[in-house]
Write a protein that holds these residues in place. Sequence first.
Motif, PDB file in Angstrom:
ATOM      1  N   ILE A 159     -31.156  54.829  -7.847  1.00 16.82           N
ATOM      2  CA  ILE A 159     -29.714  54.817  -7.566  1.00 16.82           C
ATOM      3  C   ILE A 159     -29.267  55.927  -6.631  1.00 16.82           C
ATOM      4  O   ILE A 159     -28.092  56.050  -6.341  1.00 16.82           O
ATOM      5  N   ARG A 190     -15.184  43.369 -18.450  1.00 15.59           N
ATOM      6  CA  ARG A 190     -15.448  43.362 -19.886  1.00 15.59           C
ATOM      7  C   ARG A 190     -14.235  42.890 -20.686  1.00 15.59           C
ATOM      8  O   ARG A 190     -14.382  42.279 -21.747  1.00 15.59           O
ATOM      9  N   PRO A 207     -31.878  54.869 -14.024  1.00 13.49           N
ATOM     10  CA  PRO A 207     -31.656  53.898 -15.098  1.00 13.49           C
ATOM     11  C   PRO A 207     -32.631  52.710 -15.084  1.00 13.49           C
ATOM     12  O   PRO A 207     -33.039  52.235 -16.140  1.00 13.49           O
TER      13      PRO A 207
HETATM   14  C1  FAD Z   1     -28.007  51.596 -12.944  1.00  9.90           C
HETATM   15  C2  FAD Z   1     -26.641  51.025 -13.095  1.00  9.90           C
HETATM   16  C3  FAD Z   1     -26.257  50.036 -12.221  1.00  9.90           C
HETATM   17  C4  FAD Z   1     -25.001  49.453 -12.332  1.00  9.90           C
HETATM   18  N1  FAD Z   1     -24.656  48.489 -11.445  1.00  9.90           N
HETATM   19  C5  FAD Z   1     -23.449  47.918 -11.543  1.00  9.90           C
HETATM   20  C6  FAD Z   1     -23.023  46.906 -10.640  1.00  9.90           C
HETATM   21  O1  FAD Z   1     -23.764  46.529  -9.700  1.00  9.90           O
HETATM   22  N2  FAD Z   1     -21.802  46.348 -10.822  1.00  9.90           N
HETATM   23  C7  FAD Z   1     -20.949  46.734 -11.822  1.00  9.90           C
HETATM   24  O2  FAD Z   1     -19.846  46.168 -11.934  1.00  9.90           O
HETATM   25  N3  FAD Z   1     -21.310  47.688 -12.674  1.00  9.90           N
HETATM   26  C8  FAD Z   1     -22.542  48.277 -12.567  1.00  9.90           C
HETATM   27  N4  FAD Z   1     -22.888  49.220 -13.494  1.00  9.90           N
HETATM   28  C9  FAD Z   1     -22.026  49.430 -14.671  1.00  9.90           C
HETATM   29  C10 FAD Z   1     -20.819  50.324 -14.450  1.00  9.90           C
HETATM   30  O3  FAD Z   1     -21.207  51.669 -14.613  1.00  9.90           O
HETATM   31  C11 FAD Z   1     -19.711  49.989 -15.490  1.00  9.90           C
HETATM   32  O4  FAD Z   1     -20.228  50.142 -16.781  1.00  9.90           O
HETATM   33  C12 FAD Z   1     -19.157  48.575 -15.371  1.00  9.90           C
HETATM   34  O5  FAD Z   1     -18.811  48.288 -14.033  1.00  9.90           O
HETATM   35  C13 FAD Z   1     -17.949  48.434 -16.261  1.00  9.90           C
HETATM   36  O6  FAD Z   1     -17.473  47.111 -16.275  1.00  9.90           O
HETATM   37  P1  FAD Z   1     -15.955  46.794 -16.586  1.00  9.90           P
HETATM   38  O7  FAD Z   1     -15.084  47.486 -15.609  1.00  9.90           O
HETATM   39  O8  FAD Z   1     -15.839  45.322 -16.697  1.00  9.90           O
HETATM   40  O9  FAD Z   1     -15.778  47.356 -18.055  1.00  9.90           O
HETATM   41  P2  FAD Z   1     -14.953  48.609 -18.593  1.00  9.90           P
HETATM   42  O10 FAD Z   1     -15.324  49.842 -17.876  1.00  9.90           O
HETATM   43  O11 FAD Z   1     -15.082  48.568 -20.057  1.00  9.90           O
HETATM   44  O12 FAD Z   1     -13.478  48.286 -18.152  1.00  9.90           O
HETATM   45  C14 FAD Z   1     -12.679  47.296 -18.738  1.00  9.90           C
HETATM   46  C15 FAD Z   1     -11.294  47.468 -18.164  1.00  9.90           C
HETATM   47  O13 FAD Z   1     -10.465  46.420 -18.640  1.00  9.90           O
HETATM   48  C16 FAD Z   1      -9.182  46.946 -18.943  1.00  9.90           C
HETATM   49  N5  FAD Z   1      -8.597  46.086 -19.970  1.00  9.90           N
HETATM   50  C17 FAD Z   1      -8.986  45.903 -21.249  1.00  9.90           C
HETATM   51  N6  FAD Z   1      -8.204  44.982 -21.862  1.00  9.90           N
HETATM   52  C18 FAD Z   1      -7.305  44.576 -20.944  1.00  9.90           C
HETATM   53  C19 FAD Z   1      -6.231  43.640 -20.971  1.00  9.90           C
HETATM   54  N7  FAD Z   1      -5.949  42.932 -22.060  1.00  9.90           N
HETATM   55  N8  FAD Z   1      -5.500  43.477 -19.860  1.00  9.90           N
HETATM   56  C20 FAD Z   1      -5.772  44.184 -18.714  1.00  9.90           C
HETATM   57  N9  FAD Z   1      -6.782  45.073 -18.647  1.00  9.90           N
HETATM   58  C21 FAD Z   1      -7.536  45.267 -19.740  1.00  9.90           C
HETATM   59  C22 FAD Z   1      -9.432  48.347 -19.440  1.00  9.90           C
HETATM   60  O14 FAD Z   1      -8.288  49.157 -19.228  1.00  9.90           O
HETATM   61  C23 FAD Z   1     -10.618  48.775 -18.571  1.00  9.90           C
HETATM   62  O15 FAD Z   1     -10.169  49.442 -17.395  1.00  9.90           O
HETATM   63  C24 FAD Z   1     -24.122  49.851 -13.368  1.00  9.90           C
HETATM   64  C25 FAD Z   1     -24.498  50.854 -14.239  1.00  9.90           C
HETATM   65  C26 FAD Z   1     -25.748  51.457 -14.101  1.00  9.90           C
HETATM   66  C27 FAD Z   1     -26.134  52.533 -15.052  1.00  9.90           C
END
Ligand code: FAD
Lengths: 248, 310
Positions: A120, B202, A37
Amino acid sequence: MKALVCVKRVIDYNVKPRVKADGTGVDLANVKMSMNPFDEIAVEEAIRLKEKGVVTEIVAVSVGPAKAQETLRTALAMGADRAILVVSETEVEPLAVAKIIKAIADEEQPGLIITGKQAIDDDANQVGQMVAALLGRPQGTFANEVAVEGDSIVVKREIDGGLETVKLALPAIVTTDLRLNEPRYASLPNIMKAKSKPLASKTPEDYGVDIAPRLKTLKVTEPPVRSAGIKVPDVDALVAKLKEMGVA
Amino acid sequence: MSKTLVWVEHDNASVKDATLAVVTAAAQIGEVTALVAGSGCDAAAAAAAQIAGVSKVLKADDAAYAHALAENVAPLVAGLMADYDVFVAPATTTGKNIAPRVAALLDVMQVSDILSVEGPKTFTRPIYAGNAIATVESTDAKLVVTVRGTAFAKADATGGSAAVEAVGAAGDAGTSSFLGSEIAKSERPELTSAKIIVSGGRALKDAETFQSVIIPLADKLGAGVGASRAAVDAGYVPNDYQVGQTGKIVAPEVYIAVGISGAIQHLAGMKDSKTIIAINKDEDAPIFQVADIGLVGDLFTLVPELTGKL
Ligand SMILES: Cc1cc2nc3c(=O)[nH]c(=O)nc-3n(C[C@H](O)[C@H](O)[C@H](O)COP(=O)(O)OP(=O)(O)OC[C@H]3O[C@@H](n4cnc5c(N)ncnc54)[C@H](O)[C@@H]3O)c2cc1C
Ligand SMILES: Cc1cc2nc3c(=O)[nH]c(=O)nc-3n(C[C@H](O)[C@H](O)[C@H](O)COP(=O)(O)OP(=O)(O)OC[C@H]3O[C@@H](n4cnc5c(N)ncnc54)[C@H](O)[C@@H]3O)c2cc1C
């Protein structure tokens, strides 16, 4: 100015890697592979610099198995002009990759070399810095923003405490961090066009680089697994747990 | 016994915490000499001399080292390595910037991000976002190693009384210069040394919501604040809040993940936390597979309620 971008074929980031039962490595048989990526971000940045008229030609380079051709075709479909594949069916360590890139840079004389900050799979975070050392040129690692200004490049870097800005004399090496840009998808017509773009196939011997590994992998094991704990029904139960732990 | 040269991370006045775990790792490899390269760095060198386990401090004081530009410090380190067997640096953004450059100058294949020392040249290290642990042995004559801070206990910052020796500078390579930095000053504990971390994902919607929901809880707990990549990419918080494979690796006593799904890249950065607590409205979210304590529900009601009841 010519730009050299380094792209590596790695396990797709959506795949959960499994350690082989015999402890020799990670099972990559029948696993989806994609461009690292961070390297998509590297290719994208080179394309944007070309669109700005700063870069005139983009050469994508990969060191890897014959199948890394697919990864290079993806780079070409995104907008790279030509590609060089240095074929090795055995794993090549970052130091040897860096030596190959250095040799290619000696031939191609790019003004800018862009690599990902880390691959990665092996998570080594080394190649860009090593290329910079071998060429005796400056490095802008973990780039969040870049701007070419005359014969220099200004790089804003993601560091532990926040951001830092450095100015580097060109030619320079930049390694990409996540926030540098959002890579484009290749369009279907561009995927078709990429098939006829030039892709040279080379070997490490062509560049006189010894790729014998310096590190011996003695074994590869699963990390200790965490098991799922309990679910508490409400905030009061959570508060009680926190109090038990002495946190609240 | 091997002679190790440790990169001291500092701000010219004091030594950063990351150095202490590196000293512990280096002491398991051999005798420890600490290198303080900086500009006007007497105080940092004096502090390094007090770290338990450090037997000597080398101080390279020169304007060229003020901002630890890799182009300038890597040749210095590579030169000094004539007298040492192993260069050991923290796997911080500074260490990761410098060490591979040193390794290439020495024609050495670096061992990144070690978790343990298994022998004079044998180490374990995480690969594939920590989904596999490799045991590797170097065959190089000299070694370059970076250390994962959460995997080693911190050496005592005091108790030592090493001599400080000034070493000559290698000069300015003249190819790079420092223009400035944006470092947020915060009273909060640093992520990599915080005992408690509250992280938001997120689901926090925007910067204001992140502020109004996550920060009061963190304040109540005296916690550091982290985030998922999604929250950083969306601009809720700055880049240095990112926990994960490609962000910061943390291992606090308690990690509270709020509205974070638990992608492998995120887990890679926090799964060594002692206790993981997850709040998420989706009971099937992968984060619950690693959480010790889970609470299913809407964070916008649960988190303020929790903050209120603490
Ligand atoms: C090369 C590469 C490197 C990466 N490096 C990292 C890294 O170092 N760190 C990292 O974190 N990610 C990394 N990612 C991204 C990772 O793959 C995920 O996309 C990311 O961690 C998702 O973030 P999230 O959990 O906040 O969002 P989402 O996956 O969208 O999750 C949001 C969560 O919130 C919950 N939610 C929504 N509304 C509510 C509510 N009102 N009350 C309670 N719960 C709720 C949902 O059920 C869901 O589980 C990387 C990706 C790539 C491709
Ligand atoms: C199954 C398996 C077994 C392995 N066994 C060993 C082993 O026994 N010993 C060992 O030391 N290593 C082993 N490795 C690791 C392998 O050698 C490294 O993955 C590789 O050399 C580069 O490390 P990295 O990708 O983490 O480099 P990084 O420094 O993290 O990569 C940074 C950037 O450099 C560029 N880059 C890296 N590699 C290439 C490439 N090949 N072509 C073009 N650009 C590149 C990319 O732009 C990338 O984003 C193994 C890997 C696998 C998958």
